[in-house]
Design a protein around this motif. Structure first.
Motif, PDB file in Angstrom:
ATOM      1  N   ALA A 175      32.190  24.322  12.769  1.00 40.61           N
ATOM      2  CA  ALA A 175      32.182  23.062  12.035  1.00 40.61           C
ATOM      3  C   ALA A 175      31.250  22.069  12.715  1.00 40.61           C
ATOM      4  N   PRO A 176      30.277  21.508  11.989  1.00 35.29           N
ATOM      5  CA  PRO A 176      29.407  20.488  12.587  1.00 35.29           C
ATOM      6  C   PRO A 176      30.228  19.317  13.107  1.00 35.29           C
ATOM      7  N   ASP A 177      29.784  18.749  14.220  1.00 36.81           N
ATOM      8  CA  ASP A 177      30.427  17.585  14.822  1.00 36.81           C
ATOM      9  C   ASP A 177      31.863  17.841  15.264  1.00 36.81           C
ATOM     10  N   GLU A 178      32.205  19.127  15.427  1.00 34.84           N
ATOM     11  CA  GLU A 178      33.557  19.433  15.894  1.00 34.84           C
ATOM     12  C   GLU A 178      33.548  20.493  16.981  1.00 34.84           C
ATOM     13  N   ASP A 179      32.820  21.578  16.756  1.00 40.10           N
ATOM     14  CA  ASP A 179      32.809  22.706  17.665  1.00 40.10           C
ATOM     15  C   ASP A 179      31.463  22.802  18.384  1.00 40.10           C
ATOM     16  N   ALA A 180      31.309  23.850  19.200  1.00 39.65           N
ATOM     17  CA  ALA A 180      30.030  24.038  19.888  1.00 39.65           C
ATOM     18  C   ALA A 180      29.878  25.485  20.336  1.00 39.65           C
ATOM     19  N   PHE A 181      28.625  25.909  20.456  1.00 39.87           N
ATOM     20  CA  PHE A 181      28.291  27.153  21.134  1.00 39.87           C
ATOM     21  C   PHE A 181      27.927  26.814  22.573  1.00 39.87           C
ATOM     22  N   VAL A 182      28.412  27.616  23.505  1.00 38.79           N
ATOM     23  CA  VAL A 182      28.013  27.496  24.909  1.00 38.79           C
ATOM     24  C   VAL A 182      27.678  28.894  25.404  1.00 38.79           C
ATOM     25  N   THR A 183      26.903  28.968  26.451  1.00 43.08           N
ATOM     26  CA  THR A 183      26.477  30.284  26.904  1.00 43.08           C
ATOM     27  C   THR A 183      27.608  31.068  27.550  1.00 43.08           C
ATOM     28  N   TYR A 202      47.949  32.655  17.468  1.00 38.50           N
ATOM     29  CA  TYR A 202      48.669  31.420  17.139  1.00 38.50           C
ATOM     30  C   TYR A 202      50.133  31.548  17.529  1.00 38.50           C
ATOM     31  N   ARG A 203      50.738  32.665  17.184  1.00 37.16           N
ATOM     32  CA  ARG A 203      52.146  32.885  17.537  1.00 37.16           C
ATOM     33  C   ARG A 203      52.323  32.959  19.043  1.00 37.16           C
ATOM     34  N   LEU A 204      51.378  33.609  19.713  1.00 31.84           N
ATOM     35  CA  LEU A 204      51.457  33.695  21.173  1.00 31.84           C
ATOM     36  C   LEU A 204      51.305  32.323  21.813  1.00 31.84           C
ATOM     37  N   ALA A 205      50.446  31.480  21.241  1.00 34.63           N
ATOM     38  CA  ALA A 205      50.220  30.146  21.801  1.00 34.63           C
ATOM     39  C   ALA A 205      51.466  29.277  21.687  1.00 34.63           C
ATOM     40  N   LEU A 206      52.115  29.296  20.539  1.00 32.24           N
ATOM     41  CA  LEU A 206      53.279  28.428  20.324  1.00 32.24           C
ATOM     42  C   LEU A 206      54.547  29.011  20.933  1.00 32.24           C
ATOM     43  N   GLN A 209      44.036  26.620  13.120  1.00 32.82           N
ATOM     44  CA  GLN A 209      45.482  26.526  12.944  1.00 32.82           C
ATOM     45  C   GLN A 209      46.090  25.471  13.863  1.00 32.82           C
ATOM     46  N   LEU A 210      45.507  25.325  15.049  1.00 34.50           N
ATOM     47  CA  LEU A 210      46.002  24.319  15.995  1.00 34.50           C
ATOM     48  C   LEU A 210      45.427  22.936  15.737  1.00 34.50           C
ATOM     49  N   GLY A 211      44.330  22.868  14.977  1.00 34.03           N
ATOM     50  CA  GLY A 211      43.678  21.590  14.707  1.00 34.03           C
ATOM     51  C   GLY A 211      42.898  21.052  15.881  1.00 34.03           C
ATOM     52  N   VAL A 212      42.290  21.963  16.682  1.00 32.34           N
ATOM     53  CA  VAL A 212      41.519  21.548  17.853  1.00 32.34           C
ATOM     54  C   VAL A 212      40.111  22.134  17.771  1.00 32.34           C
ATOM     55  N   PRO A 213      39.153  21.599  18.525  1.00 25.24           N
ATOM     56  CA  PRO A 213      37.800  22.165  18.537  1.00 25.24           C
ATOM     57  C   PRO A 213      37.775  23.554  19.157  1.00 25.24           C
ATOM     58  N   CYS A 214      36.816  24.365  18.706  1.00 22.51           N
ATOM     59  CA  CYS A 214      36.608  25.697  19.257  1.00 22.51           C
ATOM     60  C   CYS A 214      35.235  25.765  19.912  1.00 22.51           C
ATOM     61  N   TYR A 215      35.184  26.301  21.107  1.00 22.28           N
ATOM     62  CA  TYR A 215      33.927  26.519  21.811  1.00 22.28           C
ATOM     63  C   TYR A 215      33.720  28.023  21.943  1.00 22.28           C
ATOM     64  N   LEU A 216      32.635  28.516  21.353  1.00 20.70           N
ATOM     65  CA  LEU A 216      32.338  29.944  21.380  1.00 20.70           C
ATOM     66  C   LEU A 216      31.290  30.243  22.443  1.00 20.70           C
ATOM     67  N   VAL A 217      31.582  31.229  23.271  1.00 22.48           N
ATOM     68  CA  VAL A 217      30.652  31.629  24.326  1.00 22.48           C
ATOM     69  C   VAL A 217      29.734  32.734  23.816  1.00 22.48           C
ATOM     70  N   ARG A 234      53.800  23.048  20.993  1.00 19.54           N
ATOM     71  CA  ARG A 234      53.363  22.511  19.712  1.00 19.54           C
ATOM     72  C   ARG A 234      51.841  22.486  19.680  1.00 19.54           C
ATOM     73  N   ALA A 235      51.291  22.395  18.482  1.00 19.42           N
ATOM     74  CA  ALA A 235      49.839  22.313  18.347  1.00 19.42           C
ATOM     75  C   ALA A 235      49.277  21.120  19.119  1.00 19.42           C
ATOM     76  N   GLU A 236      50.064  20.042  19.194  1.00 18.31           N
ATOM     77  CA  GLU A 236      49.609  18.832  19.882  1.00 18.31           C
ATOM     78  C   GLU A 236      49.466  19.021  21.384  1.00 18.31           C
ATOM     79  N   ASP A 237      49.979  20.129  21.910  1.00 18.47           N
ATOM     80  CA  ASP A 237      49.880  20.390  23.348  1.00 18.47           C
ATOM     81  C   ASP A 237      48.501  20.894  23.755  1.00 18.47           C
ATOM     82  N   PHE A 238      47.663  21.270  22.777  1.00 16.97           N
ATOM     83  CA  PHE A 238      46.413  21.952  23.075  1.00 16.97           C
ATOM     84  C   PHE A 238      45.204  21.052  22.806  1.00 16.97           C
ATOM     85  N   ALA A 239      44.191  21.209  23.654  1.00 15.76           N
ATOM     86  CA  ALA A 239      42.978  20.401  23.533  1.00 15.76           C
ATOM     87  C   ALA A 239      41.808  21.184  22.973  1.00 15.76           C
ATOM     88  N   PHE A 240      41.647  22.440  23.397  1.00 17.94           N
ATOM     89  CA  PHE A 240      40.507  23.255  22.992  1.00 17.94           C
ATOM     90  C   PHE A 240      40.916  24.724  22.937  1.00 17.94           C
TER      91      PHE A 240
END
Length: 225
Positions: free
Chosen positions: A193-201, A144-148, A174-182, A154-160
């Protein structure tokens, strides 16, 4: 908008790096290394942080050598990473490679050697934290510190956030964005979180999702594009 991409287990296949590191420790201790499949299993990695010793050495005290010494010679990217990064850039996203581990210079050099450094705007690791923060900060907080970057973003700069571990989920929260786990690396072992994140291969699958219209309708449970 920016996308944060984790390094180890997400775009970087660290299996050979870690195996060579451990094998050398065993050889230095005049011991036969276990099979590579055992060393690369998640349980072995967990044992490193539970006090594993090889000979006289506590492995966790030397684990940064995996990146410092072995990434330059044994680091490889997963198949499709370069294509995925190019697709995401073409879609107008800016990519930040952020890791809670060390190795900014080593990572940048590897990406340059592979001809894809220009696809990533920032390459930031624990090396880039202030000296007082570099050690004890948990991975999620470090990312989080590295990202900002001290308020430059700002957190608003990030999409995923795209990653493979609970620290990536922590960062996304912390950023308030969806997370995609590979499913590469140690694989996703945390809830989403249902209806927010996703698993992808893999990252390539995520890039294909982004290329579809209305990504917001692509929800948890997605396995392949």
């Amino acid at each position: 908008m920016r996308i944060i991409v984790d390094r180890d287990g997400t775009i970087l296949d660290y299996a050979e790096m870690f195996y060579q590191f451990c094998s050398d420790l065993y050889r230095d201790a005049a011991q036969k290394p276990p099979p590579q499949a055992e060393i690369n299993a998640p349980a072995y990695w967990a044992s490193v942080w539970s006090g594993l010793r090889i000979g006289t050495k506590q492995v966790s005290d030397h684990v940064d050598e995996v990146v410092r010494r072995y990434l330059p010679h044994h680091g490889v990217l997963y198949d499709g990473v370069a294509t995925a990064a190019a697709v995401l850039r073409e879609r107008g996203y800016t990519l930040d490679l952020i890791s809670g581990w060390v190795g900014s210079a080593e990572t940048g050099t590897l990406l340059e050697e592979l001809g894809i450094r220009e696809l990533f705007d920032r390459v930031r690791t624990r090396d880039d934290l202030p000296g007082d923060d570099a050690g004890p900060v948990p991975d999620g907080a470090a990312k989080y510190r590295l990202a900002l970057e001290g308020g430059a973003y700002r957190a608003e700069d990030f999409a995923f956030v795209v990653g493979d571990s609970s620290s990536d989920v922590d960062l996304a929260r912390q950023l308030g964005v969806p997370c995609y786990l590979v499913g590469t690396g140690n694989g996703p072992t945390t809830s989403l979180a249902p209806d927010e994140d996703a698993f992808v291969t893999r990252v390539e699958s995520f890039a294909a999702l982004v290329s579809r219209p209305r990504l917001g309708e692509q929800r948890a449970g997605v396995r392949e594009p």
